[in-house]
Design an enzyme around this catalytic site. Sequence first.
Site, mmCIF file in Angstrom:
data_model
loop_
_atom_site.group_PDB
_atom_site.id
_atom_site.type_symbol
_atom_site.label_atom_id
_atom_site.label_comp_id
_atom_site.label_asym_id
_atom_site.label_seq_id
_atom_site.Cartn_x
_atom_site.Cartn_y
_atom_site.Cartn_z
ATOM 1 N N ARG A 40 16.337 -39.013 -52.032
ATOM 2 C CA ARG A 40 15.000 -39.599 -52.244
ATOM 3 C C ARG A 40 15.075 -40.737 -53.267
ATOM 4 N NH1 ARG A 40 11.722 -37.791 -55.770
ATOM 5 N NH2 ARG A 40 12.241 -35.601 -55.493
ATOM 6 N N ASP A 78 1.589 -59.697 -45.794
ATOM 7 C CA ASP A 78 2.040 -58.862 -44.678
ATOM 8 C C ASP A 78 2.625 -59.823 -43.645
ATOM 9 O OD1 ASP A 78 2.319 -57.339 -42.368
ATOM 10 O OD2 ASP A 78 0.489 -56.173 -42.709
ATOM 11 N N TYR A 96 -4.836 -55.783 -40.877
ATOM 12 C CA TYR A 96 -4.376 -54.675 -40.042
ATOM 13 C C TYR A 96 -5.294 -53.475 -40.303
ATOM 14 C CZ TYR A 96 -1.469 -50.967 -38.160
ATOM 15 O OH TYR A 96 -1.015 -49.885 -37.449
ATOM 16 N N LYS A 141 7.951 -52.795 -36.215
ATOM 17 C CA LYS A 141 7.641 -53.800 -35.198
ATOM 18 C C LYS A 141 8.868 -54.670 -34.923
ATOM 19 C CE LYS A 141 3.645 -51.817 -35.681
ATOM 20 N NZ LYS A 141 2.585 -52.317 -36.550
HETATM 21 C C1 LIG Z 1 1.938 -51.826 -37.622
HETATM 22 C C2 LIG Z 1 1.475 -52.648 -38.744
HETATM 23 C C3 LIG Z 1 1.295 -52.101 -40.024
HETATM 24 C C4 LIG Z 1 1.503 -50.626 -40.312
HETATM 25 O O1 LIG Z 1 2.809 -50.197 -40.063
HETATM 26 P P1 LIG Z 1 3.154 -48.667 -39.652
HETATM 27 O O2 LIG Z 1 4.636 -48.656 -39.578
HETATM 28 O O3 LIG Z 1 2.452 -48.389 -38.369
HETATM 29 O O4 LIG Z 1 2.637 -47.803 -40.748
HETATM 30 C C5 LIG Z 1 0.877 -52.954 -41.031
HETATM 31 N N1 LIG Z 1 0.616 -54.254 -40.806
HETATM 32 C C6 LIG Z 1 0.773 -54.812 -39.589
HETATM 33 C C7 LIG Z 1 0.467 -56.251 -39.394
HETATM 34 C C8 LIG Z 1 1.202 -54.033 -38.516
HETATM 35 O O5 LIG Z 1 1.328 -54.587 -37.309
#
Ligand SMILES: *Cc1c(COP(=O)(O)O)cnc(C)c1O
Length: 374
Positions: free
Chosen positions: A47, A171, A99, A196
């Site tokens: 961890r 982000d 998001y 993603k």
């Molecule tokens: C999917 C996504 C998130 C969140 O990510 P998770 O892995 O689903 O928790 C945050 N910001 C954007 C732009 C995303 O596409």
Amino acid sequence: MRIETLAVHAGREVDPATGAVTPPIHLSTTFERAADGSYPHAYSYTRSNNPTREALEKCLCALEGGAAAAAFSSGTAAAAAVFHSLAPGDHVIAPHDMYRGLARLLSEQLAPWGLQTTFAELSDAAQIERAVQPNTKLIWVETPSNPLLKISDIARVAAIAHRAGALCACDDTFATPVLQHPLALGADLVMHATTKYISGHTDVLGGIVVARENDAFFQRVRKTQIMEGATPSPFDCWLTLRGVTTLPYRVRAQSENAMQVARFLRGHARVVATHYPGLEDHPGHEIAAEQMEMFGGMLSFQVEGGQAEAMAVAARVRLFTRATSLGGVESLIEHRASIEGPGSRTPPNLLRLSVGLEHPDDLIADLSQALDGA
Ligand SMILES: *Cc1c(COP(=O)(O)O)cnc(C)c1O
């Protein structure tokens, strides 16, 4: 070194113990102490740190041009660690079309903890300035945004944040480090849902925070990672790192495909709006052209009619898969308003596409039959 080279090499080396070319997965949760009580390899418990996680952090840090990075078990956990590194009573400015999960995290989980948030239109500098308060500590920018692909000027948002004595976090999930470098544009932190594009194969959840400076704030993010424990498994880190190797080539091909799909949709009689920053009439096109190398694999469009017509188009696709998420090798289509639920600002006739690596002609043929069908 260039990003293609970093994507293959950063954070990896031939395993000194065995000569293995592919990095091993270190599943061990615990590491041996020397007779004198020290940790000779600087690992003690997974961890706190783990060699496979460290390899991923080093790699993504290099890709974003940062000084330090912390990996998490999801993009949401990565963002939450940034928010939790602020203090109750602090104020955050975040985009209206943030998001959805993160907007809910701020208003449903973190507001009761004491974090205040103002949602504003971050593509409008005047609105951001108006939202600034004496206790503003963070401006969160997401560009291109979801699902309208709005573009915010990262350098401008960062300058407003810094004048206010706040941090700017970006982000960068939609753009990836292949297309956009928020840290070089002035952001202090970059966050990715590695779920993603970065992992890229729709088979692993993850998140990362990369910091421009390994400063006191990043140390709090690191502490949150370890103390709140939302760390990724070594296997997840390994899968993500494996995905990264092809990231530059995937994202460029997806961007090229998306451009072709966007041009097709823009010319279609049953499409009333196409949202893609690569189109010259997109309101953010000029800024996107300046701050991005290409325009990415995400786009959305509005079908003539309302929700029923949009759902009917989504029902007729054969090659696109009707599913949420994005950034994988396969193309996905999604009706956003219905997944976002009550309070969604998304137009009911909007469909979002994550354009994959299929041949663009096949993708266009599929959308064409879906739009023209009964
Ligand atoms: C999917 C996504 C998130 C969140 O990510 P998770 O892995 O689903 O928790 C945050 N910001 C954007 C732009 C995303 O596409």
